[in-house]
Scaffold this motif. Structure first.
Motif, PDB file in Angstrom:
ATOM      1  N   ARG A 187      21.335 -93.904 103.405  1.00  0.00           N
ATOM      2  CA  ARG A 187      22.706 -93.814 103.891  1.00  0.00           C
ATOM      3  C   ARG A 187      23.499 -95.078 103.531  1.00  0.00           C
ATOM      4  O   ARG A 187      24.639 -95.229 103.919  1.00  0.00           O
ATOM      5  CB  ARG A 187      22.707 -93.640 105.410  1.00  0.00           C
ATOM      6  N   VAL A 188      22.878 -95.974 102.794  1.00  0.00           N
ATOM      7  CA  VAL A 188      23.527 -97.221 102.400  1.00  0.00           C
ATOM      8  C   VAL A 188      24.389 -96.957 101.168  1.00  0.00           C
ATOM      9  O   VAL A 188      23.889 -96.510 100.142  1.00  0.00           O
ATOM     10  CB  VAL A 188      22.473 -98.312 102.086  1.00  0.00           C
ATOM     11  N   ALA A 189      25.674 -97.231 101.279  1.00  0.00           N
ATOM     12  CA  ALA A 189      26.630 -97.082 100.169  1.00  0.00           C
ATOM     13  C   ALA A 189      26.485 -95.747  99.455  1.00  0.00           C
ATOM     14  O   ALA A 189      26.044 -95.688  98.317  1.00  0.00           O
ATOM     15  CB  ALA A 189      26.487 -98.236  99.190  1.00  0.00           C
ATOM     16  N   PRO A 190      26.877 -94.658 100.101  1.00  0.00           N
ATOM     17  CA  PRO A 190      26.675 -93.339  99.496  1.00  0.00           C
ATOM     18  C   PRO A 190      27.405 -93.142  98.166  1.00  0.00           C
ATOM     19  O   PRO A 190      26.877 -92.486  97.276  1.00  0.00           O
ATOM     20  CB  PRO A 190      27.200 -92.371 100.551  1.00  0.00           C
ATOM     21  N   LEU A 191      28.594 -93.716  98.002  1.00  0.00           N
ATOM     22  CA  LEU A 191      29.320 -93.549  96.739  1.00  0.00           C
ATOM     23  C   LEU A 191      28.600 -94.256  95.599  1.00  0.00           C
ATOM     24  O   LEU A 191      28.397 -93.690  94.531  1.00  0.00           O
ATOM     25  CB  LEU A 191      30.754 -94.079  96.871  1.00  0.00           C
ATOM     26  N   ALA A 192      28.185 -95.491  95.834  1.00  0.00           N
ATOM     27  CA  ALA A 192      27.448 -96.226  94.800  1.00  0.00           C
ATOM     28  C   ALA A 192      26.128 -95.528  94.500  1.00  0.00           C
ATOM     29  O   ALA A 192      25.695 -95.466  93.348  1.00  0.00           O
ATOM     30  CB  ALA A 192      27.200 -97.657  95.246  1.00  0.00           C
ATOM     31  N   GLY A 193      25.490 -94.990  95.540  1.00  0.00           N
ATOM     32  CA  GLY A 193      24.246 -94.254  95.343  1.00  0.00           C
ATOM     33  C   GLY A 193      24.448 -93.043  94.464  1.00  0.00           C
ATOM     34  O   GLY A 193      23.627 -92.747  93.595  1.00  0.00           O
ATOM     35  N   ARG A 194      25.550 -92.329  94.668  1.00  0.00           N
ATOM     36  CA  ARG A 194      25.846 -91.146  93.851  1.00  0.00           C
ATOM     37  C   ARG A 194      26.043 -91.541  92.391  1.00  0.00           C
ATOM     38  O   ARG A 194      25.588 -90.862  91.484  1.00  0.00           O
ATOM     39  CB  ARG A 194      27.099 -90.463  94.404  1.00  0.00           C
ATOM     40  N   GLN A 195      26.732 -92.658  92.165  1.00  0.00           N
ATOM     41  CA  GLN A 195      26.949 -93.119  90.794  1.00  0.00           C
ATOM     42  C   GLN A 195      25.626 -93.522  90.140  1.00  0.00           C
ATOM     43  O   GLN A 195      25.402 -93.251  88.964  1.00  0.00           O
ATOM     44  CB  GLN A 195      27.932 -94.283  90.777  1.00  0.00           C
ATOM     45  N   LEU A 196      24.752 -94.162  90.906  1.00  0.00           N
ATOM     46  CA  LEU A 196      23.436 -94.528  90.373  1.00  0.00           C
ATOM     47  C   LEU A 196      22.609 -93.287  90.070  1.00  0.00           C
ATOM     48  O   LEU A 196      21.903 -93.230  89.059  1.00  0.00           O
ATOM     49  CB  LEU A 196      22.695 -95.431  91.357  1.00  0.00           C
ATOM     50  N   ILE A 197      22.663 -92.298  90.940  1.00  0.00           N
ATOM     51  CA  ILE A 197      21.923 -91.056  90.705  1.00  0.00           C
ATOM     52  C   ILE A 197      22.419 -90.381  89.434  1.00  0.00           C
ATOM     53  O   ILE A 197      21.623 -89.908  88.616  1.00  0.00           O
ATOM     54  CB  ILE A 197      22.043 -90.123  91.925  1.00  0.00           C
ATOM     55  N   ASP A 198      23.734 -90.344  89.237  1.00  0.00           N
ATOM     56  CA  ASP A 198      24.287 -89.767  88.011  1.00  0.00           C
ATOM     57  C   ASP A 198      23.827 -90.548  86.780  1.00  0.00           C
ATOM     58  O   ASP A 198      23.496 -89.959  85.748  1.00  0.00           O
ATOM     59  CB  ASP A 198      25.805 -89.725  88.079  1.00  0.00           C
ATOM     60  N   ALA A 199      23.796 -91.879  86.893  1.00  0.00           N
ATOM     61  CA  ALA A 199      23.333 -92.704  85.773  1.00  0.00           C
ATOM     62  C   ALA A 199      21.852 -92.446  85.487  1.00  0.00           C
ATOM     63  O   ALA A 199      21.442 -92.364  84.323  1.00  0.00           O
ATOM     64  CB  ALA A 199      23.572 -94.175  86.077  1.00  0.00           C
ATOM     65  N   ILE A 200      21.051 -92.310  86.536  1.00  0.00           N
ATOM     66  CA  ILE A 200      19.628 -92.006  86.362  1.00  0.00           C
ATOM     67  C   ILE A 200      19.470 -90.654  85.670  1.00  0.00           C
ATOM     68  O   ILE A 200      18.683 -90.509  84.730  1.00  0.00           O
ATOM     69  CB  ILE A 200      18.888 -92.026  87.715  1.00  0.00           C
ATOM     70  N   ASP A 201      20.225 -89.659  86.122  1.00  0.00           N
ATOM     71  CA  ASP A 201      20.149 -88.334  85.504  1.00  0.00           C
ATOM     72  C   ASP A 201      20.560 -88.373  84.035  1.00  0.00           C
ATOM     73  O   ASP A 201      19.951 -87.713  83.189  1.00  0.00           O
ATOM     74  CB  ASP A 201      21.015 -87.338  86.267  1.00  0.00           C
ATOM     75  N   ASP A 202      21.589 -89.175  83.708  1.00  0.00           N
ATOM     76  CA  ASP A 202      22.007 -89.327  82.312  1.00  0.00           C
ATOM     77  C   ASP A 202      20.885 -89.930  81.472  1.00  0.00           C
ATOM     78  O   ASP A 202      20.602 -89.481  80.359  1.00  0.00           O
ATOM     79  CB  ASP A 202      23.249 -90.217  82.204  1.00  0.00           C
ATOM     80  N   TYR A 203      20.231 -90.967  82.005  1.00  0.00           N
ATOM     81  CA  TYR A 203      19.153 -91.632  81.278  1.00  0.00           C
ATOM     82  C   TYR A 203      17.949 -90.702  81.101  1.00  0.00           C
ATOM     83  O   TYR A 203      17.348 -90.645  80.023  1.00  0.00           O
ATOM     84  CB  TYR A 203      18.754 -92.913  82.009  1.00  0.00           C
ATOM     85  N   VAL A 204      17.634 -89.948  82.140  1.00  0.00           N
ATOM     86  CA  VAL A 204      16.519 -89.009  82.053  1.00  0.00           C
ATOM     87  C   VAL A 204      16.821 -87.937  81.011  1.00  0.00           C
ATOM     88  O   VAL A 204      15.944 -87.536  80.247  1.00  0.00           O
ATOM     89  CB  VAL A 204      16.220 -88.388  83.438  1.00  0.00           C
ATOM     90  N   GLU A 205      18.068 -87.495  80.957  1.00  0.00           N
ATOM     91  CA  GLU A 205      18.443 -86.512  79.936  1.00  0.00           C
ATOM     92  C   GLU A 205      18.274 -87.095  78.540  1.00  0.00           C
ATOM     93  O   GLU A 205      17.815 -86.415  77.623  1.00  0.00           O
ATOM     94  CB  GLU A 205      19.884 -86.063  80.147  1.00  0.00           C
ATOM     95  N   LYS A 206      18.599 -88.367  78.386  1.00  0.00           N
ATOM     96  CA  LYS A 206      18.430 -89.032  77.086  1.00  0.00           C
ATOM     97  C   LYS A 206      16.953 -89.120  76.705  1.00  0.00           C
ATOM     98  O   LYS A 206      16.591 -88.927  75.551  1.00  0.00           O
ATOM     99  CB  LYS A 206      19.048 -90.420  77.158  1.00  0.00           C
ATOM    100  N   LEU A 207      16.090 -89.385  77.704  1.00  0.00           N
ATOM    101  CA  LEU A 207      14.657 -89.504  77.435  1.00  0.00           C
ATOM    102  C   LEU A 207      13.991 -88.164  77.172  1.00  0.00           C
ATOM    103  O   LEU A 207      13.173 -88.033  76.263  1.00  0.00           O
ATOM    104  CB  LEU A 207      13.951 -90.163  78.622  1.00  0.00           C
ATOM    105  N   THR A 208      14.311 -87.170  78.015  1.00  0.00           N
ATOM    106  CA  THR A 208      13.561 -85.914  77.984  1.00  0.00           C
ATOM    107  C   THR A 208      14.333 -84.726  77.441  1.00  0.00           C
ATOM    108  O   THR A 208      13.735 -83.713  77.115  1.00  0.00           O
ATOM    109  CB  THR A 208      13.077 -85.542  79.393  1.00  0.00           C
ATOM    110  N   GLY A 209      15.666 -84.835  77.418  1.00  0.00           N
ATOM    111  CA  GLY A 209      16.475 -83.699  77.004  1.00  0.00           C
ATOM    112  C   GLY A 209      16.754 -82.745  78.157  1.00  0.00           C
ATOM    113  O   GLY A 209      17.416 -81.731  77.983  1.00  0.00           O
ATOM    114  N   ASP A 210      16.245 -83.052  79.341  1.00  0.00           N
ATOM    115  CA  ASP A 210      16.439 -82.212  80.514  1.00  0.00           C
ATOM    116  C   ASP A 210      16.961 -83.066  81.661  1.00  0.00           C
ATOM    117  O   ASP A 210      16.219 -83.852  82.239  1.00  0.00           O
ATOM    118  CB  ASP A 210      15.132 -81.535  80.912  1.00  0.00           C
ATOM    119  N   ARG A 211      18.220 -82.917  81.967  1.00  0.00           N
ATOM    120  CA  ARG A 211      18.861 -83.714  83.008  1.00  0.00           C
ATOM    121  C   ARG A 211      18.254 -83.463  84.379  1.00  0.00           C
ATOM    122  O   ARG A 211      18.229 -84.341  85.227  1.00  0.00           O
ATOM    123  CB  ARG A 211      20.354 -83.386  83.025  1.00  0.00           C
TER     124      ARG A 211
END
Length: 85
Positions: free
Chosen positions: A48-72
């Motif tokens: 529950r700490v900084a939900p907006l920043a957390g959402r942006q980090l989650i989106d960045a993680i998903d982008d990176y995972v898509e780059k690695l695996t091709g599956d977001r």
């Protein structure tokens, strides 16, 4: 086979073995990265700490995972009833 042909075949065999070893090491590293990213993503989702920043980090993680695996969605929860998966 001549001596030169034998050497060339030996070099080609060694290069192929090295490529296979490099691919195995890379796959192992990617799996380790994915495990750490999944852990961080899970923490950010449950935090529950900084939900907006957390959402942006989650989106960045998903982008990176898509780059690695091709599956977001490869780190997304599986076998849940809403949204498929």
């Amino acid at each position: 086979m001549t001596k030169a042909e034998n050497r060339a075949a030996g070099r080609a065999y060694q290069q192929q073995k090295m490529r296979e070893l490099d691919e195995a090491i890379r796959a192992e590293r990617i799996n380790a990265d994915l495990a750490e990213l999944a852990r961080l993503r899970k923490y950010l989702l449950s935090s529950r700490v900084a939900p907006l920043a957390g959402r942006q980090l989650i989106d960045a993680i998903d982008d990176y995972v898509e780059k690695l695996t091709g599956d977001r969605r490869s780190l997304h929860a599986q076998n849940h009833s809403i949204g498929g998966g």
